[in-house]
Design an enzyme around this catalytic site. Structure first.
Site, PDB file in Angstrom:
ATOM      1  N   ARG A 312       0.869  -1.174   0.000  1.00 20.23           N
ATOM      2  CA  ARG A 312       0.000   0.000   0.000  1.00 20.23           C
ATOM      3  C   ARG A 312       0.908   1.228   0.000  1.00 20.23           C
ATOM      4  O   ARG A 312       2.016   1.184   0.562  1.00 20.23           O
ATOM      5  CB  ARG A 312      -0.933   0.015   1.217  1.00 20.23           C
ATOM      6  N   ASP A 360       1.581  -5.721   9.437  1.00 23.66           N
ATOM      7  CA  ASP A 360       0.685  -6.592  10.205  1.00 23.66           C
ATOM      8  C   ASP A 360      -0.466  -7.100   9.352  1.00 23.66           C
ATOM      9  O   ASP A 360      -1.031  -8.164   9.623  1.00 23.66           O
ATOM     10  CB  ASP A 360       0.128  -5.843  11.417  1.00 23.66           C
ATOM     11  N   GLU A 361      -0.789  -6.335   8.308  1.00 26.88           N
ATOM     12  CA  GLU A 361      -1.897  -6.697   7.421  1.00 26.88           C
ATOM     13  C   GLU A 361      -1.385  -7.247   6.089  1.00 26.88           C
ATOM     14  O   GLU A 361      -2.069  -7.191   5.076  1.00 26.88           O
ATOM     15  CB  GLU A 361      -2.803  -5.479   7.217  1.00 26.88           C
ATOM     16  N   CYS A 362      -0.140  -7.756   6.124  1.00 21.67           N
ATOM     17  CA  CYS A 362       0.481  -8.468   4.988  1.00 21.67           C
ATOM     18  C   CYS A 362       0.866  -7.562   3.821  1.00 21.67           C
ATOM     19  O   CYS A 362       1.109  -8.060   2.716  1.00 21.67           O
ATOM     20  CB  CYS A 362      -0.422  -9.601   4.490  1.00 21.67           C
TER      21      CYS A 362
END
Length: 426
Positions: A312, A360-362
């Site tokens: 992201r 943490d959210e890959c």
């Protein structure tokens, strides 16, 4: 009339004389006979007759070990504190490591073991070519020939093939990882060419440390900036690029340059080499690049386009990030104060926090991008923050070799132009 055998035979516990007279029992063993026979010492003649030589060697090794252990024990007893024992033990450990190092120098496994990567086929082909340029000039002499003629140093794994590591003083693991690693070189880059006395250097680019097929060659000038440019799809083309763009020929060397360029093409033709081309490799890699970076090469991480998982964007644009980092430039720092440094760290911390949440959210690519950008800024004040992003990102991406390289580099990052470990270990 002959006596019958006792039905209990050697298990009979009867001591009655009448029973013993009536039935036969096995003769009793004496205490001496019950003991196991002693092993006879082996003579030299026995050893010659023995076909099992491996057993003999094992026995010799055991004897040697027992002898050494006894010697160490004797030395330890000479000093109750055990000082002599530890000194002797450390000496023997060093000898053991030296022996292992010498064995390692006997194969190309040395490159993987010390530099944590494997070299592609075009690297070994180019090495063969270099050794054909001048008659009876091979290995280290071939490197000196290229350096003298074209001011081009072939370094790193080339120096191993030339035998320069074989009798060299052993270094720490980090020394090998820093060997010819220039100031702005990220872990993904491995130097193989250096223009003598300058920051201009060429090397292989690996997005994954295990990559050894279809690697591109990149170029950077460490005296100018952190930007890397992909210039070739194989080492032969990288050499020709250097000759065309970075080597300044003189009237005395023009003929030699032309002859060498011709020899490159002739060697490729004679050996029917199928070499990867830059444009096709760039096109293929660009399909997997998730974002640009300050070093301009971009990053490649696993990315699921449907779910947009893997990367992201940062909370700020590249331009905004550069403005923040510019506050660390010497002209913006107040003498005797850390206000500017503290202000920059305060601005960067929310970006780092967001990158950790992304991990943490890959979305591992976010932390990798920010970590590399902070590293590429060149500010050592940001090493700790960069490490806090790069180490977990590389770990989650299963690229542990890059963790070791990054740690070793940031531990002793230098703007020097002579970055040979042989100079460091003098």
């Amino acid at each position: 009339m002959p006596k019958e055998n006792c039905k209990y035979w050697d298990k009979c516990y009867q001591r009655n004389e009448a029973h013993l007279e009536k039935y036969n029992h096995p003769p009793k063993q004496t205490e001496t006979e019950k003991l196991a026979p002693k092993r006879r010492a082996t003579t030299e003649e026995d050893d010659k007759r023995s076909p099992n030589t491996s057993s003999k060697m094992e026995m010799e090794n055991v004897g040697k070990y027992e002898s050494e252990t006894a010697e160490l024990h004797k030395e330890a007893m000479n000093n109750i504190a055990g000082k002599n024992y530890m000194e002797t033990l450390e000496k023997r450990i060093r000898l053991s490591v030296q022996h292992e190092y010498e064995n390692l120098c006997g194969s190309n496994e040395f490159i993987r073991h010390k530099f944590l990567v494997e070299m592609p086929e075009d690297f070994y082909e180019f090495w063969k070519f270099i050794n054909t340029l001048k008659k009876d000039t091979t290995k280290d002499a071939a490197l000196r020939h290229i350096e003298t003629l074209f001011q081009l140093q072939l370094v790193g794994p080339f120096e191993f093939l030339a035998g320069k590591f074989h009798n060299a003083k052993m270094g720490e693991p980090g020394d090998y990882l820093r060997h010819w690693r220039f100031y702005y070189d990220p872990p993904e880059f491995q130097t193989v060419f250096v223009r003598q006395g300058t920051g201009i250097h060429y090397g292989y680019w690996r997005d994954v440390p295990q990559d050894k097929e279809r690697l591109m060659l990149a170029r950077n000038d460490a005296t100018r900036n952190c930007e890397f440019e992909f210039v070739a799809g194989n080492l032969f083309d990288a050499f020709l690029h250097y000759m065309q763009h970075d080597y300044v020929a003189t009237p005395f060397t023009t003929g030699q340059v032309a002859a060498t360029k011709k020899a490159v093409k002739q060697y490729i033709s004679d050996n029917s080499l199928e070499l990867s081309q830059l444009e096709s490799l760039k096109t293929e890699r660009n399909k997997h690049v998730v974002t640009k970076t300050l070093h301009r090469a971009g990053i490649v991480v696993p990315y699921e386009r449907k779910t947009q998982q893997g990367y992201r964007p940062l909370l700020v644009s590249d331009a905004e990030l550069k403005k923040i980092l510019a506050l660390l430039e010497p002209k913006d720092l107040n003498d005797g104060t850390d206000n500017a440094k503290q202000m920059v760290l305060e601005k960067l911390q929310p970006l780092a926090n967001a990158a950790h949440i992304a991990m943490d959210e890959c979305d591992f690519g976010t932390a990798l991008e920010l970590g590399l950008d902070l590293f590429s800024s060149g500010h050592k004040e940001l090493h700790m923050l960069a490490s806090s992003l790069l180490m977990p990102a590389y770990s989650l991406l299963s690229r542990p070799q890059f963790i070791a390289i990054a740690k070793a580099h940031m531990e002793r990052r230098s703007k020097d132009l002579n970055l040979s470990m042989f100079e460091v270990l003098k």
